[in-house]
Design a protein around this motif. Structure first.
Motif, PDB file in Angstrom:
ATOM      1  N   VAL A  24      -1.649 143.813 -69.095  1.00 10.97           N
ATOM      2  CA  VAL A  24      -1.041 144.684 -67.976  1.00 10.97           C
ATOM      3  C   VAL A  24      -1.750 144.297 -66.780  1.00 10.97           C
ATOM      4  O   VAL A  24      -1.505 144.095 -65.618  1.00 10.97           O
ATOM      5  N   SER A  25      -3.223 144.568 -66.835  1.00 12.13           N
ATOM      6  CA  SER A  25      -4.265 144.341 -65.723  1.00 12.13           C
ATOM      7  C   SER A  25      -4.110 143.113 -65.313  1.00 12.13           C
ATOM      8  O   SER A  25      -4.236 142.803 -64.281  1.00 12.13           O
ATOM      9  N   LEU A  33      -4.474 148.724 -60.961  1.00  9.66           N
ATOM     10  CA  LEU A  33      -5.460 149.706 -60.173  1.00  9.66           C
ATOM     11  C   LEU A  33      -5.097 151.072 -59.860  1.00  9.66           C
ATOM     12  O   LEU A  33      -5.543 152.276 -60.034  1.00  9.66           O
ATOM     13  N   LYS A  34      -3.988 151.115 -58.999  1.00 10.59           N
ATOM     14  CA  LYS A  34      -3.288 152.538 -58.491  1.00 10.59           C
ATOM     15  C   LYS A  34      -3.127 153.342 -59.740  1.00 10.59           C
ATOM     16  O   LYS A  34      -3.301 154.543 -59.726  1.00 10.59           O
ATOM     17  N   VAL A  91     -10.121 154.861 -56.073  1.00 11.23           N
ATOM     18  CA  VAL A  91     -10.488 153.297 -56.354  1.00 11.23           C
ATOM     19  C   VAL A  91     -12.034 153.119 -56.168  1.00 11.23           C
ATOM     20  O   VAL A  91     -12.462 152.452 -57.208  1.00 11.23           O
ATOM     21  N   PHE A  92     -12.761 153.377 -55.080  1.00  9.06           N
ATOM     22  CA  PHE A  92     -14.035 153.398 -55.064  1.00  9.06           C
ATOM     23  C   PHE A  92     -14.735 154.003 -56.036  1.00  9.06           C
ATOM     24  O   PHE A  92     -15.680 153.539 -56.836  1.00  9.06           O
ATOM     25  N   ALA A 149     -14.327 147.475 -57.099  1.00  8.07           N
ATOM     26  CA  ALA A 149     -13.122 148.129 -56.644  1.00  8.07           C
ATOM     27  C   ALA A 149     -11.998 147.090 -56.334  1.00  8.07           C
ATOM     28  O   ALA A 149     -10.897 147.219 -56.862  1.00  8.07           O
ATOM     29  N   LEU A 150     -12.404 145.849 -55.805  1.00  9.05           N
ATOM     30  CA  LEU A 150     -11.653 145.051 -55.454  1.00  9.05           C
ATOM     31  C   LEU A 150     -11.214 144.105 -56.848  1.00  9.05           C
ATOM     32  O   LEU A 150     -10.096 143.531 -56.685  1.00  9.05           O
ATOM     33  N   THR A 151     -12.035 144.113 -57.781  1.00  5.21           N
ATOM     34  CA  THR A 151     -11.780 142.995 -58.739  1.00  5.21           C
ATOM     35  C   THR A 151     -11.565 144.000 -60.151  1.00  5.21           C
ATOM     36  O   THR A 151     -11.669 143.669 -61.219  1.00  5.21           O
ATOM     37  N   MET A 152     -11.360 145.363 -59.818  1.00  2.00           N
ATOM     38  CA  MET A 152     -11.461 146.305 -61.135  1.00  2.00           C
ATOM     39  C   MET A 152     -10.376 145.756 -62.046  1.00  2.00           C
ATOM     40  O   MET A 152     -10.722 145.658 -63.428  1.00  2.00           O
TER      41      MET A 152
END
Length: 175
Positions: A24-25, A33-34, A91-92, A149-152
């Motif tokens: 899913v990720s 992420l959300k 997210v951060f 955060a951007l690549t989580m």
């Protein structure tokens, strides 16, 4: 007499859930992420309520409460509300929390694999490599939370994939 081999169903189910979460990720990183932030917020609120209830139960039974449980419960609820009302902050922060989680799981995994040397050399090396990879990923996440955060979603997907495989192998290979 040959011993009957039994599948570890709990480990197998956990492994499959980790693998599903990984896919899913990978398939929809933004939504994943959300979703992580929302789930973490809800989980933090539930944990906070549980800690507060636990505080009052202990106080009722023993006449004294563990104040740290009460404080932690309130903080958990506040963090949960923050995550649910401000996704960007969530997210951060989630990047840092996932880094710490991955580091803790990896260190725990590394400290627990010693018994595998006597049982299966191949299994020992597989777990060693997977936990070292996870440890490296956790360190990288921790030192660069913006990138984290951007690549989580992808990193968490890889983490879920690694531990999903570990759980499934453990479920099928009984010691």
């Amino acid at each position: 007499m040959k011993e009957k081999r039994v599948i570890g169903w709990l480990e197998l189910i956990i492994g499959v859930i980790f693998l599903i979460s990984a896919f899913v990720s990978f398939a929809n990183p933004t939504s994943a992420l959300k979703t992580f932030v929302i789930l973490f917020g809800i989980t933090a609120i539930m944990k906070g309520i549980g800690s507060i209830v636990g505080y009052f139960r202990i106080k009722h039974l023993s006449g004294m409460g563990i104040v740290l449980a009460l404080v932690t419960g309130v903080l958990d609820i506040l963090i949960g509300v923050l995550f649910l009302t401000n996704l960007a902050s969530g997210v951060f922060t989630l990047g840092i929390l996932f880094a710490l989680w991955i580091l803790l799981d990896s260190v725990t995994g590394l400290s627990n694999i010693g018994f595998l040397k006597d049982i299966s050399t191949g299994m020992y090396w597989l777990y060693l490599v997977l936990n070292i990879l996870s440890l490296i990923m956790g360190v990288l996440l921790l030192f660069n939370p913006i990138v984290a955060a951007l690549t989580m979603s992808m990193i968490v997907g890889i983490y879920f994939l690694i531990f999903g495989v570990q759980f499934i192998i453990y479920a099928l290979y009984k010691f």
